[in-house]
Write a protein that holds these residues in place. Structure first.
Motif, short mmCIF file in Angstrom:
data_model
loop_
_atom_site.label_atom_id
_atom_site.label_comp_id
_atom_site.label_asym_id
_atom_site.label_seq_id
_atom_site.Cartn_x
_atom_site.Cartn_y
_atom_site.Cartn_z
N ALA A 1 73.52 -30.95 -43.21
CA ALA A 1 72.84 -31.06 -41.92
C ALA A 1 73.79 -31.44 -40.80
O ALA A 1 74.71 -32.22 -41.00
N PHE A 2 73.55 -30.86 -39.64
CA PHE A 2 74.17 -31.23 -38.37
C PHE A 2 73.00 -31.59 -37.45
O PHE A 2 72.19 -30.73 -37.14
N SER A 3 72.88 -32.84 -37.04
CA SER A 3 71.76 -33.27 -36.21
C SER A 3 72.28 -33.81 -34.88
O SER A 3 73.16 -34.67 -34.87
N ILE A 4 71.74 -33.30 -33.79
CA ILE A 4 72.25 -33.62 -32.46
C ILE A 4 71.08 -34.07 -31.58
O ILE A 4 70.06 -33.37 -31.49
N PRO A 5 71.19 -35.24 -30.93
CA PRO A 5 70.10 -35.70 -30.06
C PRO A 5 69.99 -34.84 -28.80
O PRO A 5 70.98 -34.27 -28.33
N ILE A 6 68.78 -34.76 -28.25
CA ILE A 6 68.52 -34.05 -27.00
C ILE A 6 68.16 -35.10 -25.96
O ILE A 6 67.28 -35.93 -26.20
N ARG A 7 68.82 -35.04 -24.82
CA ARG A 7 68.61 -36.03 -23.76
C ARG A 7 67.96 -35.40 -22.54
O ARG A 7 68.18 -34.25 -22.22
N SER A 8 67.19 -36.22 -21.86
CA SER A 8 66.66 -35.90 -20.54
C SER A 8 67.04 -37.08 -19.67
O SER A 8 66.42 -38.15 -19.77
N GLY A 9 68.08 -36.92 -18.87
CA GLY A 9 68.63 -38.05 -18.13
C GLY A 9 69.23 -39.04 -19.11
O GLY A 9 70.01 -38.67 -19.98
N ASP A 10 68.82 -40.28 -19.04
CA ASP A 10 69.32 -41.32 -19.95
C ASP A 10 68.44 -41.48 -21.19
O ASP A 10 68.75 -42.29 -22.05
N ARG A 11 67.38 -40.73 -21.27
CA ARG A 11 66.41 -40.89 -22.36
C ARG A 11 66.62 -39.84 -23.45
O ARG A 11 66.81 -38.66 -23.16
N ILE A 12 66.56 -40.25 -24.70
CA ILE A 12 66.59 -39.32 -25.83
C ILE A 12 65.16 -38.86 -26.07
O ILE A 12 64.27 -39.67 -26.32
N VAL A 13 64.93 -37.55 -25.96
CA VAL A 13 63.58 -37.00 -26.06
C VAL A 13 63.34 -36.20 -27.34
O VAL A 13 62.23 -35.77 -27.61
N GLY A 14 64.37 -36.00 -28.14
CA GLY A 14 64.22 -35.23 -29.36
C GLY A 14 65.56 -35.03 -30.02
O GLY A 14 66.54 -35.69 -29.68
N ALA A 15 65.59 -34.11 -30.97
CA ALA A 15 66.84 -33.78 -31.65
C ALA A 15 66.75 -32.35 -32.17
O ALA A 15 65.65 -31.83 -32.37
N ILE A 16 67.89 -31.76 -32.37
CA ILE A 16 67.96 -30.43 -32.97
C ILE A 16 68.80 -30.55 -34.24
O ILE A 16 69.76 -31.30 -34.28
N ASP A 17 68.38 -29.85 -35.27
CA ASP A 17 69.06 -29.91 -36.56
C ASP A 17 69.44 -28.50 -36.97
O ASP A 17 68.60 -27.61 -36.97
N LEU A 18 70.69 -28.32 -37.29
CA LEU A 18 71.19 -27.07 -37.84
C LEU A 18 71.57 -27.38 -39.27
O LEU A 18 72.41 -28.25 -39.51
N SER A 19 70.93 -26.72 -40.23
CA SER A 19 71.19 -27.07 -41.62
C SER A 19 71.17 -25.83 -42.50
O SER A 19 70.62 -24.79 -42.14
N CYS A 20 71.78 -25.97 -43.67
CA CYS A 20 71.76 -24.87 -44.64
C CYS A 20 71.78 -25.43 -46.05
O CYS A 20 72.30 -26.50 -46.31
N GLN A 21 71.17 -24.66 -46.93
CA GLN A 21 71.22 -24.93 -48.36
C GLN A 21 72.40 -24.13 -48.89
O GLN A 21 72.70 -23.04 -48.39
N ASP A 22 73.10 -24.63 -49.89
CA ASP A 22 74.24 -23.91 -50.46
C ASP A 22 73.85 -22.48 -50.79
O ASP A 22 72.82 -22.24 -51.42
N GLY A 23 74.65 -21.52 -50.31
CA GLY A 23 74.42 -20.12 -50.59
C GLY A 23 73.35 -19.46 -49.74
O GLY A 23 73.03 -18.30 -49.93
N MET A 24 72.78 -20.19 -48.78
CA MET A 24 71.73 -19.65 -47.93
C MET A 24 72.20 -19.63 -46.48
O MET A 24 73.11 -20.36 -46.11
N PRO A 25 71.55 -18.83 -45.63
CA PRO A 25 71.93 -18.81 -44.21
C PRO A 25 71.53 -20.10 -43.50
O PRO A 25 70.66 -20.84 -43.97
N TRP A 26 72.16 -20.35 -42.37
CA TRP A 26 71.86 -21.53 -41.55
C TRP A 26 70.49 -21.38 -40.92
O TRP A 26 70.05 -20.28 -40.58
#
Length: 82
Positions: free
Chosen positions: A49-74
């Protein structure tokens, strides 16, 4: 997963062991971390997993995750914590 809380879908995840939640809590990205995820009623899998927070100004409003299982696409998972 629309209309459901992320932690209600993945029965083994908690705010402490979820890369997505930790990115939102710390405000920093989580890079290339192995994570075991198990959806309710499904077999568990290990992902990278690669997880990155999403900000709106100084506030964290969510996150996005880019992940893959071995041998599978992202895949991309987006979570808004509004």
């Amino acid at each position: 997963m629309i209309g459901k809380r992320y932690l209600d879908v993945y029965e083994n995840l908690t705010p402490e062991n979820s890369t997505l939640y930790r990115a939102m809590q710390t405000g920093g990205p989580i890079y290339e971390e192995k994570q075991y995820v198990k959806r309710i009623g499904k077999d568990g899998i290990t992902i990278t997993a690669f997880s990155i927070p999403i900000r709106s100004g100084d506030r964290i409003v969510g996150a996005i995750d880019l992940s893959c299982q071995d041998g599978m696409p992202w895949g991309i998972f987006l979570y808004w914590d509004i």
